[in-house]
Design a protein around this motif. Structure first.
Motif, PDB file in Angstrom:
ATOM      1  N   THR A 183       0.842  -1.199   0.000  1.00 30.19           N
ATOM      2  CA  THR A 183       0.000   0.000   0.000  1.00 30.19           C
ATOM      3  C   THR A 183       0.876   1.247   0.000  1.00 30.19           C
ATOM      4  OG1 THR A 183      -1.472  -1.258   1.434  1.00 30.19           O
ATOM      5  CG2 THR A 183      -1.970   1.080   1.179  1.00 30.19           C
ATOM      6  N   ASP A 184       0.406   2.278  -0.701  1.00 32.27           N
ATOM      7  CA  ASP A 184       1.133   3.532  -0.741  1.00 32.27           C
ATOM      8  C   ASP A 184       1.175   4.168   0.662  1.00 32.27           C
ATOM      9  OD1 ASP A 184       2.104   5.746  -2.754  1.00 32.27           O
ATOM     10  OD2 ASP A 184       0.933   6.742  -1.180  1.00 32.27           O
ATOM     11  N   HIS A 185       2.351   4.750   1.015  1.00 36.62           N
ATOM     12  CA  HIS A 185       2.520   5.283   2.374  1.00 36.62           C
ATOM     13  C   HIS A 185       1.492   6.357   2.731  1.00 36.62           C
ATOM     14  CE1 HIS A 185       6.426   3.476   3.711  1.00 36.62           C
ATOM     15  NE2 HIS A 185       6.350   3.070   2.458  1.00 36.62           N
ATOM     16  N   LYS A 186       1.131   7.177   1.719  1.00 32.89           N
ATOM     17  CA  LYS A 186       0.184   8.265   2.006  1.00 32.89           C
ATOM     18  C   LYS A 186      -1.192   7.711   2.377  1.00 32.89           C
ATOM     19  CE  LYS A 186       0.554  11.132  -1.578  1.00 32.89           C
ATOM     20  NZ  LYS A 186       1.716  10.761  -2.368  1.00 32.89           N
ATOM     21  N   ASP A 187      -1.620   6.697   1.614  1.00 30.94           N
ATOM     22  CA  ASP A 187      -2.919   6.076   1.916  1.00 30.94           C
ATOM     23  C   ASP A 187      -2.897   5.438   3.297  1.00 30.94           C
ATOM     24  OD1 ASP A 187      -3.947   6.764  -0.584  1.00 30.94           O
ATOM     25  OD2 ASP A 187      -3.067   4.956  -1.499  1.00 30.94           O
ATOM     26  N   LEU A 188      -1.789   4.754   3.574  1.00 31.18           N
ATOM     27  CA  LEU A 188      -1.652   4.073   4.866  1.00 31.18           C
ATOM     28  C   LEU A 188      -1.727   5.056   6.023  1.00 31.18           C
ATOM     29  CD1 LEU A 188       1.181   1.408   4.806  1.00 31.18           C
ATOM     30  CD2 LEU A 188      -1.217   1.094   5.411  1.00 31.18           C
ATOM     31  N   HIS A 189      -1.044   6.186   5.862  1.00 33.02           N
ATOM     32  CA  HIS A 189      -1.013   7.169   6.934  1.00 33.02           C
ATOM     33  C   HIS A 189      -2.430   7.667   7.232  1.00 33.02           C
ATOM     34  CE1 HIS A 189      -0.184  10.824   9.186  1.00 33.02           C
ATOM     35  NE2 HIS A 189       0.987  10.283   9.484  1.00 33.02           N
ATOM     36  N   ARG A 190      -3.193   7.881   6.177  1.00 31.53           N
ATOM     37  CA  ARG A 190      -4.569   8.347   6.345  1.00 31.53           C
ATOM     38  C   ARG A 190      -5.388   7.267   7.056  1.00 31.53           C
ATOM     39  NH1 ARG A 190      -8.403   7.438   2.562  1.00 31.53           N
ATOM     40  NH2 ARG A 190      -6.824   6.938   1.011  1.00 31.53           N
ATOM     41  N   TYR A 191      -5.153   6.024   6.675  1.00 35.26           N
ATOM     42  CA  TYR A 191      -5.945   4.910   7.201  1.00 35.26           C
ATOM     43  C   TYR A 191      -5.571   4.590   8.651  1.00 35.26           C
ATOM     44  CZ  TYR A 191      -6.912  -0.155   7.720  1.00 35.26           C
ATOM     45  OH  TYR A 191      -7.293  -1.370   8.178  1.00 35.26           O
ATOM     46  N   LEU A 192      -4.267   4.584   8.948  1.00 37.45           N
ATOM     47  CA  LEU A 192      -3.827   4.181  10.288  1.00 37.45           C
ATOM     48  C   LEU A 192      -3.743   5.350  11.273  1.00 37.45           C
ATOM     49  CD1 LEU A 192      -0.772   1.942   9.271  1.00 37.45           C
ATOM     50  CD2 LEU A 192      -2.966   1.116  10.104  1.00 37.45           C
ATOM     51  N   GLY A 193      -3.604   6.551  10.730  1.00 35.16           N
ATOM     52  CA  GLY A 193      -3.406   7.693  11.613  1.00 35.16           C
ATOM     53  C   GLY A 193      -1.945   7.919  11.940  1.00 35.16           C
ATOM     54  N   SER A 194      -1.060   7.031  11.480  1.00 36.75           N
ATOM     55  CA  SER A 194       0.390   7.244  11.653  1.00 36.75           C
ATOM     56  C   SER A 194       1.098   6.347  10.644  1.00 36.75           C
ATOM     57  CB  SER A 194       0.832   6.894  13.069  1.00 36.75           C
ATOM     58  OG  SER A 194       0.672   5.513  13.295  1.00 36.75           O
ATOM     59  N   ASN A 195       2.424   6.484  10.566  1.00 37.74           N
ATOM     60  CA  ASN A 195       3.162   5.648   9.620  1.00 37.74           C
ATOM     61  C   ASN A 195       3.385   4.258  10.198  1.00 37.74           C
ATOM     62  OD1 ASN A 195       3.572   7.470   7.487  1.00 37.74           O
ATOM     63  ND2 ASN A 195       5.157   8.506   8.690  1.00 37.74           N
ATOM     64  N   ALA A 196       3.339   3.245   9.337  1.00 43.38           N
ATOM     65  CA  ALA A 196       3.732   1.908   9.779  1.00 43.38           C
ATOM     66  C   ALA A 196       5.250   1.854   9.704  1.00 43.38           C
ATOM     67  CB  ALA A 196       3.114   0.861   8.859  1.00 43.38           C
ATOM     68  N   PRO A 197       5.932   1.503  10.792  1.00 45.26           N
ATOM     69  CA  PRO A 197       7.401   1.556  10.763  1.00 45.26           C
ATOM     70  C   PRO A 197       8.031   0.532   9.830  1.00 45.26           C
ATOM     71  CG  PRO A 197       6.635   0.569  12.818  1.00 45.26           C
ATOM     72  CD  PRO A 197       5.412   1.056  12.085  1.00 45.26           C
ATOM     73  N   ASP A 198       9.219   0.894   9.333  1.00 49.24           N
ATOM     74  CA  ASP A 198      10.052  -0.058   8.600  1.00 49.24           C
ATOM     75  C   ASP A 198      10.516  -1.107   9.613  1.00 49.24           C
ATOM     76  OD1 ASP A 198      11.849  -1.076   6.585  1.00 49.24           O
ATOM     77  OD2 ASP A 198      13.460  -0.116   7.712  1.00 49.24           O
ATOM     78  N   LEU A 199      10.462  -2.387   9.223  1.00 47.63           N
ATOM     79  CA  LEU A 199      10.752  -3.435  10.204  1.00 47.63           C
ATOM     80  C   LEU A 199      12.181  -3.988  10.108  1.00 47.63           C
ATOM     81  CD1 LEU A 199       7.406  -5.471  10.173  1.00 47.63           C
ATOM     82  CD2 LEU A 199       8.053  -3.535  11.585  1.00 47.63           C
ATOM     83  N   SER A 200      13.027  -3.351   9.298  1.00 44.86           N
ATOM     84  CA  SER A 200      14.375  -3.887   9.078  1.00 44.86           C
ATOM     85  C   SER A 200      15.123  -4.197  10.373  1.00 44.86           C
ATOM     86  CB  SER A 200      15.213  -2.888   8.281  1.00 44.86           C
ATOM     87  OG  SER A 200      14.605  -2.628   7.050  1.00 44.86           O
ATOM     88  N   MET A 201      15.031  -3.301  11.355  1.00 45.61           N
ATOM     89  CA  MET A 201      15.833  -3.449  12.578  1.00 45.61           C
ATOM     90  C   MET A 201      14.990  -3.894  13.767  1.00 45.61           C
ATOM     91  SD  MET A 201      19.088  -2.894  12.951  1.00 45.61           S
ATOM     92  CE  MET A 201      19.408  -3.984  11.627  1.00 45.61           C
ATOM     93  N   MET A 202      13.723  -4.263  13.501  1.00 46.56           N
ATOM     94  CA  MET A 202      12.833  -4.572  14.624  1.00 46.56           C
ATOM     95  C   MET A 202      13.350  -5.735  15.471  1.00 46.56           C
ATOM     96  SD  MET A 202      10.519  -2.884  15.792  1.00 46.56           S
ATOM     97  CE  MET A 202       9.491  -1.819  14.813  1.00 46.56           C
ATOM     98  N   ILE A 203      14.074  -6.662  14.849  1.00 45.24           N
ATOM     99  CA  ILE A 203      14.572  -7.809  15.606  1.00 45.24           C
ATOM    100  C   ILE A 203      15.568  -7.348  16.677  1.00 45.24           C
ATOM    101  CG2 ILE A 203      16.471  -8.335  13.983  1.00 45.24           C
ATOM    102  CD1 ILE A 203      14.396 -11.004  15.768  1.00 45.24           C
ATOM    103  N   ARG A 204      16.321  -6.275  16.377  1.00 43.75           N
ATOM    104  CA  ARG A 204      17.297  -5.808  17.366  1.00 43.75           C
ATOM    105  C   ARG A 204      16.647  -4.850  18.366  1.00 43.75           C
ATOM    106  NH1 ARG A 204      23.059  -7.057  16.257  1.00 43.75           N
ATOM    107  NH2 ARG A 204      23.420  -5.882  18.121  1.00 43.75           N
TER     108      ARG A 204
END
Lengths: 285, 381
Positions: A183-204
């Motif tokens: 999903t496009d980030h702009k649409d997501l932001h409108r839908y969620l109310g905030s940005n969904a974070p990039d998960l690259s470093m979530m494991i750390r």
């Protein structure tokens, strides 16, 4: 003997300090949570044992494909990603693999009442409705049939990355694996109310144990978040975490292998140094 | 090196200096490797650390883990080194310069650690930098201008990162190397202290040693006798060090710092690295008056420099031979452990009072009790 006594005192003082600023402080700062619940005990069990896949197939054709694609069954999405993002806020998932990653009970409850199953009733109300409607008209038998159909077409085994793509990629990026949200980030932001974070470093930043609780029930650690309870099975969730480890902590195994070798090297050096020191000091004592 | 003489009557605590030198070397070498790939730019810094160095460069993770772990461990050893000096009275009688240059090293190392901590551009780096630089803004009259000058912007931003990078990789290391030289040089005249605080006639003892009476002589040459023990201690320490590097790095690398800096999202708890916690707790301890806390915070930064003045008793003996001083010493250790632990805990409810009482005890130990002890000892002596 005297030096061993000094060493013991050092270890006690530093140990107390370490215990205070690490395990103890963090146990106070971080909320205590119940362990992950892969049985989804808060949802009243629906009898899925008598589901008929062929009936489920008809129900899916009549009710689901207006928004969802089933690529493995050659059913394309009715809208392209950009249009779907603008219309719904998030691109609806393809259903070919859905039953490979979701708990069947959760899946049935999700179809019946999505916001309740996803634990998002606080976020999506009448003025900001959830894009998927509740199918309250379905009987338990209908739900069992649909689940039976989705299970019948779902592959038994998916790779870690495929599970991640099914479960998380509609909203989240993994930049370090060049994988971007559908999903496009702009649409997501409108839908969620905030940005969904990039998960690259979530494991750390979260670590395996916290991820296990968080993915299973995000509200426990991040109260009020727009992240849904996805309803992954224990196996699928482990695969997601494995994938996060492969992309965010790819040198994990190398670290563990090398660590023991370096420690052994210095252990041998310590012994040699000890014998040399004994030899040198014998002359002066 | 064979011509530098060390008392024989020492224990393994005297090896901390060589461990510090080893760790500092590890920091410089690993730092040079990190420098080859690190980008001091707010847009690129985080990925250059977490992706390029940690995942793409062969063994980049090893250099980063060595660097981060050594940075934290060096403070463990500095504190041990410092408290050994306090315990055995090594800051007294002709050794004041060694003590003061050592404390200078401690302060510059603090600045070095703080500037380096900011470079990965993680959440805690960013907010810790914001809070600590913010303290300078509270200094009367010049505060706001000083704060702008330090940050190079109204907030912590790219300009701050770039100048902290310069401080971390160039200016401060050069200053550290110079002060290390001064610290060593100041050791040549008064020589190293020993376990009993005994005054040795180094020339006479050296003569005995050279004449072959090695067993009677109270001194040993730096090489090979002194170093043979140090090398043994360093090797044993390295086993533990690499255990931390490979299996337990999270004590030195806070998980929250693997989250990218976000100027719009404050972390729930902001706390400095463990080695600053005790002075941070003094700052927060006076919770009812922030300015008072800041003043006391300023005082505790330099309080250890004053030790030779506050304890001017002529007695140079280890603490276990000075009963009152021994009690003072262990009270100080316990008080600093309490301050450190409460410096990390959220300042709510009773925690605030613990912080206040521990801060007051800390001040009293230095400004009231220690001068009283040395006065009593002077009368007795």
């Amino acid at each position: 003997m005297k030096e061993l006594k000094i060493l013991a005192i050092l270890i006690i003082v530093i140990g107390a300090l370490y215990y205070g600023v690490e395990p103890y402080a963090h146990s106070i700062m971080e909320p205590k949570t119940a362990p992950a619940d892969f049985a989804f005990k808060d949802l009243k069990p629906i009898d899925l044992s008598r589901g008929v896949a062929s009936k489920g197939k008809d129900l899916v054709a009549q009710n689901c494909v207006a928004c969802h694609s089933l690529k493995s069954q050659k059913i394309p999405a009715p809208m392209d990603k950009a249009a779907a993002g603008v219309s719904f806020g998030v691109v609806p998932p393809d259903l070919s693999h859905i039953a490979s990653v979701l708990n069947p009970q959760f899946l049935a409850h999700f179809i019946k009442d999505p916001t309740k199953a996803a634990l998002l009733t606080h976020k999506y109300k009448d003025d900001h409705p959830y894009p998927m409607p509740a199918f309250t008209q379905f009987s338990d038998q209908d739900l069992a049939d649909i689940v039976a159909y989705l299970v019948s077409i779902a592959p038994k085994n998916l790779s870690d990355k495929q599970v991640f793509m099914q479960a998380c990629q509609r909203c989240h990026d993994i930049k370090y694996d060049k994988l971007y949200a559908i999903t496009d980030h702009k649409d997501l932001h409108r839908y969620l109310g905030s940005n969904a974070p990039d998960l690259s470093m979530m494991i750390r930043s979260l670590g395996r144990e916290k991820l296990e609780v968080f993915i299973n029930d995000p509200q426990k650690l991040l109260h009020g978040t727009a992240m849904p309870r996805v309803g992954l099975t224990k196996k699928a969730q482990e695969q997601v975490i494995n994938y996060l480890e492969q992309t965010g902590d790819s040198k994990h195994h190398q670290r563990h292998r090398l660590g023991i070798q370096i420690m052994l090297f210095f252990a041998v050096m310590t012994l040699l140094a000890y014998f040399w020191k004994q030899k040198v000091w014998r002359e002066v004592h | 090196m064979t011509e530098y003489w060390i008392p024989k009557n020492i224990n393994f605590l005297w090896a901390m200096g060589v461990i510090l030198l080893t760790l500092f070397t590890a920091l410089v070498v690993s730092g040079i490797f990190l420098l080859m790939y690190y980008k001091p730019d707010a847009k690129l810094a985080y990925d250059s650390v977490n992706f390029t160095i940690m995942q793409e460069v062969a063994f980049g993770w090893l250099w980063r883990h060595i660097h981060a772990t050594a940075a934290s461990m060096i403070f463990v050893i500095i504190y041990i080194h410092m408290f050994v000096a306090i315990y055995y009275g090594s800051y007294k009688r002709g050794r004041e310069m060694i003590w003061i240059s050592g404390m200078l090293l401690f302060v510059i190392f603090s600045a070095e650690a703080f500037s380096g901590y900011m470079l990965p551009w993680g959440q805690m780096s960013y907010w810790a930098a914001s809070v600590i630089t913010g303290l300078f803004g509270k200094i009367p009259v010049i505060g706001p201008d000083l704060l702008m000058w330090i940050r190079g912007n109204y907030v912590v931003a790219d300009a701050t990162l770039t100048r902290f990078f310069m401080l971390h990789v160039f200016l401060l290391p050069v200053v550290i190397i110079m002060i290390i030289g001064m610290h060593f040089y100041s050791l040549r005249i008064p020589h190293v202290n020993n376990q009993e605080g005994e005054v040795l006639d180094f020339e006479a003892e050296e003569k005995k040693y050279k004449e072959g009476n090695k067993k009677e002589s109270k001194v040993i040459p730096f090489w090979p006798v002194f170093l043979s023990k140090d090398i043994f201690v360093v090797c044993a320490f390295m086993v533990f060090f690499f255990y931390l590097v490979c299996y337990h790095y999270e004590f030195a690398m806070d998980p929250i710092n693997f989250e990218r800096a976000n100027s719009l999202k404050t972390p729930t708890h902001i706390y400095p690295e463990w080695y600053f916690l005790w002075s941070y707790e003094v700052l927060r301890g006076f919770f009812f008056n922030g300015n008072l806390g800041l003043v006391v915070f300023g005082i505790v930064q330099i309080i250890f420099f004053l030790l030779p003045l506050l304890d001017n008793s002529p007695v140079v003996k280890p603490a276990h031979q000075r009963k009152a001083f021994q009690v003072w010493f262990w009270l100080l250790v316990v008080d600093m452990v309490v301050l450190t632990i409460y410096g990390k805990l959220p300042p709510v409810g009773n925690n605030r009072y613990v912080g206040l009482v521990a801060s007051l005890i800390f001040l009293a130990l230095f400004f009231v009790i220690l001068p009283l002890i040395s006065r009593a000892e002077k009368k007795g002596a």
